[in-house]
Motif scaffolding. Structure first.
Motif, PDB file in Angstrom:
ATOM      1  N   ASP A  51      47.273  43.901  45.055  1.00 25.59           N
ATOM      2  CA  ASP A  51      46.041  44.645  44.812  1.00 25.59           C
ATOM      3  C   ASP A  51      44.819  44.102  45.557  1.00 25.59           C
ATOM      4  O   ASP A  51      43.702  44.549  45.313  1.00 25.59           O
ATOM      5  CB  ASP A  51      45.746  44.696  43.311  1.00 25.59           C
ATOM      6  CG  ASP A  51      45.393  43.334  42.721  1.00 25.59           C
ATOM      7  OD1 ASP A  51      45.569  42.305  43.400  1.00 25.59           O
ATOM      8  OD2 ASP A  51      44.965  43.307  41.553  1.00 25.59           O
ATOM      9  N   LEU A  52      45.013  43.185  46.481  1.00 19.37           N
ATOM     10  CA  LEU A  52      43.860  42.597  47.168  1.00 19.37           C
ATOM     11  C   LEU A  52      43.088  43.634  47.980  1.00 19.37           C
ATOM     12  O   LEU A  52      41.860  43.600  48.027  1.00 19.37           O
ATOM     13  CB  LEU A  52      44.280  41.436  48.071  1.00 19.37           C
ATOM     14  CG  LEU A  52      43.141  40.729  48.805  1.00 19.37           C
ATOM     15  CD1 LEU A  52      42.093  40.208  47.835  1.00 19.37           C
ATOM     16  CD2 LEU A  52      43.689  39.601  49.665  1.00 19.37           C
ATOM     17  N   GLY A  53      43.777  44.578  48.598  1.00 22.58           N
ATOM     18  CA  GLY A  53      43.086  45.631  49.347  1.00 22.58           C
ATOM     19  C   GLY A  53      42.192  46.462  48.449  1.00 22.58           C
ATOM     20  O   GLY A  53      41.073  46.819  48.820  1.00 22.58           O
ATOM     21  N   ILE A  54      42.684  46.758  47.249  1.00 21.88           N
ATOM     22  CA  ILE A  54      41.884  47.509  46.275  1.00 21.88           C
ATOM     23  C   ILE A  54      40.660  46.690  45.875  1.00 21.88           C
ATOM     24  O   ILE A  54      39.543  47.207  45.825  1.00 21.88           O
ATOM     25  CB  ILE A  54      42.736  47.868  45.033  1.00 21.88           C
ATOM     26  CG1 ILE A  54      43.846  48.835  45.426  1.00 21.88           C
ATOM     27  CG2 ILE A  54      41.872  48.438  43.913  1.00 21.88           C
ATOM     28  CD1 ILE A  54      44.920  49.012  44.366  1.00 21.88           C
ATOM     29  N   THR A  55      40.876  45.411  45.594  1.00 21.91           N
ATOM     30  CA  THR A  55      39.767  44.523  45.226  1.00 21.91           C
ATOM     31  C   THR A  55      38.693  44.518  46.308  1.00 21.91           C
ATOM     32  O   THR A  55      37.501  44.664  46.017  1.00 21.91           O
ATOM     33  CB  THR A  55      40.286  43.086  45.011  1.00 21.91           C
ATOM     34  OG1 THR A  55      41.164  43.080  43.884  1.00 21.91           O
ATOM     35  CG2 THR A  55      39.152  42.095  44.792  1.00 21.91           C
ATOM     36  N   MET A  56      39.119  44.354  47.547  1.00 21.33           N
ATOM     37  CA  MET A  56      38.159  44.289  48.654  1.00 21.33           C
ATOM     38  C   MET A  56      37.446  45.626  48.852  1.00 21.33           C
ATOM     39  O   MET A  56      36.229  45.655  49.056  1.00 21.33           O
ATOM     40  CB  MET A  56      38.869  43.862  49.936  1.00 21.33           C
ATOM     41  CG  MET A  56      39.392  42.433  49.902  1.00 21.33           C
ATOM     42  SD  MET A  56      38.097  41.196  49.628  1.00 21.33           S
ATOM     43  CE  MET A  56      37.133  41.373  51.136  1.00 21.33           C
ATOM     44  N   ALA A  57      38.188  46.722  48.787  1.00 17.98           N
ATOM     45  CA  ALA A  57      37.565  48.034  48.971  1.00 17.98           C
ATOM     46  C   ALA A  57      36.549  48.314  47.862  1.00 17.98           C
ATOM     47  O   ALA A  57      35.442  48.789  48.137  1.00 17.98           O
ATOM     48  CB  ALA A  57      38.634  49.125  49.017  1.00 17.98           C
ATOM     49  N   ARG A  58      36.910  48.000  46.631  1.00 17.20           N
ATOM     50  CA  ARG A  58      35.979  48.223  45.515  1.00 17.20           C
ATOM     51  C   ARG A  58      34.742  47.335  45.637  1.00 17.20           C
ATOM     52  O   ARG A  58      33.619  47.787  45.406  1.00 17.20           O
ATOM     53  CB  ARG A  58      36.667  47.950  44.183  1.00 17.20           C
ATOM     54  CG  ARG A  58      37.612  49.026  43.754  1.00 17.20           C
ATOM     55  CD  ARG A  58      38.226  48.683  42.416  1.00 17.20           C
ATOM     56  NE  ARG A  58      39.191  49.703  42.012  1.00 17.20           N
ATOM     57  CZ  ARG A  58      40.064  49.540  41.047  1.00 17.20           C
ATOM     58  NH1 ARG A  58      40.095  48.419  40.353  1.00 17.20           N
ATOM     59  NH2 ARG A  58      40.913  50.503  40.745  1.00 17.20           N
ATOM     60  N   GLY A  59      34.965  46.068  45.962  1.00 22.47           N
ATOM     61  CA  GLY A  59      33.839  45.146  46.098  1.00 22.47           C
ATOM     62  C   GLY A  59      32.881  45.565  47.193  1.00 22.47           C
ATOM     63  O   GLY A  59      31.656  45.590  47.006  1.00 22.47           O
ATOM     64  N   MET A  60      33.424  45.922  48.339  1.00 20.51           N
ATOM     65  CA  MET A  60      32.572  46.332  49.459  1.00 20.51           C
ATOM     66  C   MET A  60      31.898  47.671  49.189  1.00 20.51           C
ATOM     67  O   MET A  60      30.750  47.880  49.582  1.00 20.51           O
ATOM     68  CB  MET A  60      33.373  46.383  50.755  1.00 20.51           C
ATOM     69  CG  MET A  60      33.829  45.023  51.227  1.00 20.51           C
ATOM     70  SD  MET A  60      32.428  43.912  51.502  1.00 20.51           S
ATOM     71  CE  MET A  60      33.305  42.455  52.050  1.00 20.51           C
ATOM     72  N   ALA A  61      32.579  48.582  48.508  1.00 22.96           N
ATOM     73  CA  ALA A  61      31.957  49.860  48.151  1.00 22.96           C
ATOM     74  C   ALA A  61      30.798  49.634  47.186  1.00 22.96           C
ATOM     75  O   ALA A  61      29.754  50.298  47.286  1.00 22.96           O
ATOM     76  CB  ALA A  61      32.995  50.803  47.534  1.00 22.96           C
ATOM     77  N   THR A  62      30.964  48.705  46.274  1.00 24.53           N
ATOM     78  CA  THR A  62      29.889  48.391  45.326  1.00 24.53           C
ATOM     79  C   THR A  62      28.693  47.791  46.058  1.00 24.53           C
ATOM     80  O   THR A  62      27.541  48.139  45.774  1.00 24.53           O
ATOM     81  CB  THR A  62      30.394  47.440  44.229  1.00 24.53           C
ATOM     82  OG1 THR A  62      31.541  48.027  43.608  1.00 24.53           O
ATOM     83  CG2 THR A  62      29.336  47.184  43.176  1.00 24.53           C
ATOM     84  N   ILE A  63      28.964  46.918  47.026  1.00 28.94           N
ATOM     85  CA  ILE A  63      27.880  46.358  47.842  1.00 28.94           C
ATOM     86  C   ILE A  63      27.205  47.471  48.635  1.00 28.94           C
ATOM     87  O   ILE A  63      25.971  47.552  48.688  1.00 28.94           O
ATOM     88  CB  ILE A  63      28.404  45.251  48.774  1.00 28.94           C
ATOM     89  CG1 ILE A  63      28.789  44.014  47.956  1.00 28.94           C
ATOM     90  CG2 ILE A  63      27.356  44.892  49.835  1.00 28.94           C
ATOM     91  CD1 ILE A  63      29.518  42.944  48.745  1.00 28.94           C
ATOM     92  N   ALA A  64      27.986  48.338  49.256  1.00 26.73           N
ATOM     93  CA  ALA A  64      27.425  49.435  50.058  1.00 26.73           C
ATOM     94  C   ALA A  64      26.501  50.317  49.221  1.00 26.73           C
ATOM     95  O   ALA A  64      25.462  50.781  49.708  1.00 26.73           O
ATOM     96  CB  ALA A  64      28.549  50.261  50.678  1.00 26.73           C
TER      97      ALA A  64
END
Length: 182
Positions: free
Chosen positions: A19-32
């Motif tokens: 699930d690391l890709g999901i974690t990274m995508a969610r984290g970066m989307a939240t930052i964006a």
């Protein structure tokens, strides 16, 4: 991160929980989503980015990334900007905080090794162009160096010899962040 989410999930599924890709995508989307509201204070902006990751991630990598961001944020609090030459020093701050939090050491085939390589390879560079080229080269050099080693830390260590010949998912995720920034 959305563009490489599946790639990172696939690799993480081979050496972890997938699930690391999901974690990274969610984290970066939240930052964006917060970019327009980030404070002018560079340290506080990084602190906000760290909080974004803690909001959406229960993963160890997300926690480590947030820890690194918050440690750097603390060292930059009150500054409207930083000099390019400070990047290496700030990577050291993040690295030390992440080592302490994750109880990791260099040489264990983790994102810590990638950060150490970046810290070393970016030292003394003072332009965005120099840093960009050196950062990309450093990430790829570290991936190449560690690919044929056995993981010694995190979930990947449980896979023993099966981790040999594969990139560490955290190293790859951080590399994709650097590639996006460049």
């Amino acid at each position: 991160m959305e563009n490489c989410q599946d790639e990172i999930n696939r690799l993480d599924g081979e050496l972890g929980d997938g699930d690391l890709g999901i974690t990274m995508a969610r984290g970066m989307a939240t930052i964006a989503a917060e970019v327009d509201e980030l404070p002018e204070d560079f340290g506080m902006a990084l602190f906000t980015c760290g909080k974004c990751f803690t909001k959406v991630s229960g993963s160890s990598f997300g926690t480590l990334l947030a820890t690194g961001l918050m440690a750097v944020a603390k060292s930059c609090r009150g500054k409207p900007a930083i000099e390019w030459t400070q990047i290496s020093q700030l990577l050291e701050v993040a690295l030390e905080a992440m080592k302490k939090r994750g109880k990791g050491e260099l040489g264990e085939k983790t994102v810590l090794d990638l950060l150490a390589g970046l810290r070393d390879d970016l030292a003394g560079l003072d332009t965005a162009k120099e840093l960009s080229g050196a950062a990309l080269a450093s990430c790829h050099k570290t991936l190449d160096t560690f690919r044929d080693r056995q993981a010694q830390q995190g979930r990947a260590r449980f896979y023993g010899a099966k981790s040999v010949g594969k990139d560490d998912p955290g190293m790859l995720a951080f590399t994709r962040v650097v590639e996006a920034l460049v």
